[in-house]
Design an enzyme around this catalytic site. Structure first.
Site, PDB file in Angstrom:
ATOM      1  N   ARG A  82      43.345  13.922 100.395  1.00 17.70           N
ATOM      2  CA  ARG A  82      42.763  12.713  99.811  1.00 17.70           C
ATOM      3  C   ARG A  82      41.522  13.079  99.018  1.00 17.70           C
ATOM      4  NH1 ARG A  82      45.134   8.203 101.848  1.00 17.70           N
ATOM      5  NH2 ARG A  82      43.621   6.827 100.879  1.00 17.70           N
TER       6      ARG A  82
ATOM      7  N   CYS B 119      42.294   0.694  92.593  1.00 20.18           N
ATOM      8  CA  CYS B 119      42.923   1.582  93.570  1.00 20.18           C
ATOM      9  C   CYS B 119      44.443   1.380  93.652  1.00 20.18           C
ATOM     10  CB  CYS B 119      42.242   1.417  94.922  1.00 20.18           C
ATOM     11  SG  CYS B 119      42.405   2.895  95.947  1.00 20.18           S
TER      12      CYS B 119
ATOM     13  N   HIS C 244      36.079   1.718  94.055  1.00 22.22           N
ATOM     14  CA  HIS C 244      35.669   0.528  94.790  1.00 22.22           C
ATOM     15  C   HIS C 244      34.210   0.728  95.187  1.00 22.22           C
ATOM     16  CE1 HIS C 244      37.150   3.189  97.991  1.00 22.22           C
ATOM     17  NE2 HIS C 244      36.241   2.614  98.726  1.00 22.22           N
TER      18      HIS C 244
END
Lengths: 460, 250
Positions: free
Chosen positions: B127, B93, B194
């Site tokens: 996002r 990330c 993740h």
């Protein structure tokens, strides 16, 4: 849908009837349906309903404890004013609209508000007291980042009218920093370094670095996550002076907590029926909020001492000659406190841990890796993992070093609960740690078997 | 054997349960009889090329990433030398973005990166959040899936000819459009995934461990003894199904 401005009485009747129908149909609590309809039919009606409250409104938000803190405030104020309060925890605009609709003749609005929805709700109900409890990482998949919420709250505080009162938890660096803009803010916090965590802040604590300059904070005491007495050694940013504080705290395992509540010029002992330091923070938020709304110190102490837990957050239920102890877990900070509280009592040898990944739980389940489950695992002989992400929990425990043979994976919540009960001796108590929708589902199962009333009955 | 992991900025970059990845490396090394030592490499610490067999860097919020980027400038050459010397790298990330060439904010300002990965990242409006499933082929002929969760506003663009970590089966990936996810340069892997990444994708943990061992011995990457991965397989299956059902959609 076409939006029209309708007369309030007509809207109220129609939308309330829809809520009653939803309950009759067994579709659930029906707690937000009337509000959702109202919001759809006429968005301005929420503001108009709030405007009619003769004593105005108060809003409270926090990542952790907002339902409990708002319910404590209601307990304190309940005797003196009629409240419009979203006590079921439905804390988006629709939930607040429903509470306004349901409370005929209410004098004061008391609303717990979702962190992200706070600016919108505040623009509608125009609170005369705004209480900000804490900010922890929670549901990053929904909110993006903690920093985004913090920024929205800063803007909200900057635009708060001068005659409104701001109440903040000074132990949270993000919130303590707001006092610079509102020197008249009421600030609460804990003053009892004996209860500071050894070794400082927890793993993955948020806000461990100065909100002003980015240097690591020196924590004179860290109580829950990053909440505590902090100081930046580079730029000097530190916890603001406390208006209202808890000192001489005594934690009594799972049974309760006692503390000295200090306000300017006075001090009273409070015996809380809820366990853990995090509930001391909830009590402080309620005390500070109630005080800003005009409650006396006597009313505050009596209200806090009368208060019993909010459904599902911490609950003991009797079933099949066994006890059920349910503690909600929903993010690392809250779950850490649940674990800490459990271990402080007689540490269990068996637990059922339930992980769902609905929107209300957080679709991103990575947060379970930031929970310090290890102290709990030390005492466990067996763990039953359940919920639709049970397998992920199993990995969390396996890689913590827990014997994989002692982990039972039972994704069905009903079967997981029954397996836990089966392993619990008669007269014993089963510890259950569910996420939010798992908690609701487990309560439904238990209530279908006749052991607890559905929450909308109790909440009424 | 002792394997040394350098964990970069653990106190700043830890937002998506990065310690889950470390725990998996630690246990899976121990179950093969290896000791895994994790050393924090924080701001103001020196990074010594060759000292670490595996470097790990996780994700943080924008504010923390900006703080780290500043310090990372001073470690740039050492980090490149470490990777050049054959150390395995896992960057997740924010750490993935920082090891690219630069990150450009919406206002045009740029945060310089290390340049280990041939890519750059540009801040986006919406996002990209959701479950994600990848198809990878780190070893030619060996196709393996990777399941995880992504949550990033940055759009990452690979340079011409750069090798992605995997192809997106379901989800957004680097930029939400190209179908590429992550980047691979030799033994270095960068990715947005993740979940955490390694518990439900244990084969990747083993790939990294094997290359860390190779760095230590100077020889080939060994084949590690197989482990019982039933729970891991179950978790992978649930996560992969989530991605197929609902992952990565605007």
């Amino acid at each position: 849908m076409m939006r029209v401005r309708l007369p309030l009485p007509a809207l109220s009747a129609a939308t309330r009837a829809a809520g009653a129908l939803s309950r009759l149909a067994g579709a659930g609590g029906g707690t937000t349906l009337p509000g959702k309809l109202l919001w759809k039919l006429d968005p301005s009606a929420v503001a108009r309903l709030a405007e009619r409250l003769p004593q105005g409104s108060a809003a409270l938000s926090a990542t952790n404890g907002k339902t409990t803190a708002a319910a404590m405030t209601a307990e304190i104020l309940g005797g003196r004013v009629r409240l419009a309060h979203n006590r079921s925890g439905a804390n988006l605009v629709s939930g607040i609209a429903s509470a306004l609709l349901a409370a005929d003749g209410a004098e004061l609005g008391l609303f717990e508000v979702d962190e992200a929805a706070l600016p919108q709700v505040a623009s509608l109900v125009r609170p005369r007291v705004l209480c900000l409890g804490n900010l922890f990482r929670d549901q990053l998949d929904r909110y993006g980042e903690l920093e985004l919420i913090a920024e929205r709250w800063r803007t909200l505080v900057r635009e708060l009218p001068a005659d409104a009162t701001l109440v903040v938890n000074g132990d949270d660096p993000q919130l303590g920093n707001l006092v610079a803009e509102r020197p008249d803010a009421v600030v609460f916090g804990i003053d009892d370094p004996r209860h500071a965590r050894r070794g400082g802040t927890q793993h993955a604590a948020d806000s461990t670095h100065c909100v002003r300059c980015g240097a690591p904070y020196l924590f004179h005491a860290a109580y829950v996550g990053h909440l505590g007495d902090y100081e930046c050694t580079r730029c000097g940013h530190r916890r603001p002076p406390l208006t209202l504080s808890a000192a001489a705290i005594e934690l009594d395992g799972l049974d309760g907590a006692a503390f000295d509540l200090r306000v300017p010029g006075a001090e009273r002992r409070v015996l809380l029926r809820l366990p853990g330091l995090y509930n001391v923070y909830n009590a402080l938020a309620a005390a500070a909020l109630a005080r800003a709304l005009g409650a006396s110190l006597d009313e505050i102490v009596l209200g806090l001492e009368r208060f019993d837990a909010v459904f599902g957050r911490f609950e003991r239920i009797e079933m099949d000659r066994r006890g059920l102890l349910m503690l909600l877990i929903k993010n690392p900070a809250g779950a850490n406190e649940a674990v800490r509280t459990l271990v402080a009592g007689a540490a269990p040898t068996l637990a059922v841990v339930a992980l769902n990944d609905a929107i209300a739980d957080g679709k991103d389940v990575s947060w379970i890796w930031d929970v310090d489950f290890e102290p709990l695992l030390d005492g466990l002989e067996r763990v039953v993992v359940t919920g639709n992400r049970a397998a992920e929990l199993a990995l969390r425990f396996k890689y913590a070093g827990f014997d994989p043979e002692a982990i039972e994976v039972v994704p069905s919540l009903e079967r997981g609960l029954d397996r836990g009960l089966e392993l619990t001796p008669e007269g014993g108590e089963l510890v259950v740690l569910p996420t939010y929708t798992a908690m609701l589902a487990l309560r439904r199962i238990v209530s279908k078997r006749g052991h607890v009333p559905p929450y909308w009955v109790r909440a009424a | 054997m002792k394997i040394v992991v350098g964990h970069l900025y653990p106190e700043y970059l830890n937002i998506y349960a990065d310690r889950g990845n470390i725990a998996v490396l630690q246990r899976r090394a121990a179950w093969r009889g290896h000791e895994l030592e994790v050393q924090a490499v924080s701001a103001d610490d020196t990074l010594e090329p060759g000292a670490h067999d595996l470097l790990y860097i996780g994700g943080g919020q924008d504010r923390e990433q900006a703080l780290v980027a500043h310090d990372l400038k001073g470690k740039r050459n050492q980090l490149l030398a470490a990777a050049d010397g054959g150390a395995a790298v896992l960057a997740v990330c924010g750490g993935y973005q920082l090891l690219g060439r630069f990150y450009r904010f919406a206002n045009g300002e740029e945060l310089p990166g290390v340049g280990l990965f041939p890519l750059h990242t540009i801040a986006g409006e919406r996002r990209m959040i959701g479950d994600i499933l990848l198809d990878t082929e780190l070893v030619p002929g060996e196709r393996r899936t990777i399941a995880g969760f992504e949550n990033h506003a940055g759009r990452t663009y690979l340079d011409e000819g750069a090798e992605p970590f995997g192809r997106v089966v379901a989800g957004f990936g680097n930029d939400g459009a190209s179908g590429a996810e992550g980047c691979r340069v030799g033994r270095a892997i960068g990715t947005y995934l993740h979940g955490p990444l390694l518990p439900r994708n244990p084969w990747l943990a083993d790939w990294l461990l094997a290359h860390a061992v190779a760095h230590r011995t100077g020889g080939e990457a060994p084949i590690l003894a197989p482990l019982t991965d039933d729970l891991e397989r179950d978790a992978h299956a649930v996560s992969a199904q989530r991605a197929r059902d609902r992952g990565g959609r605007f």
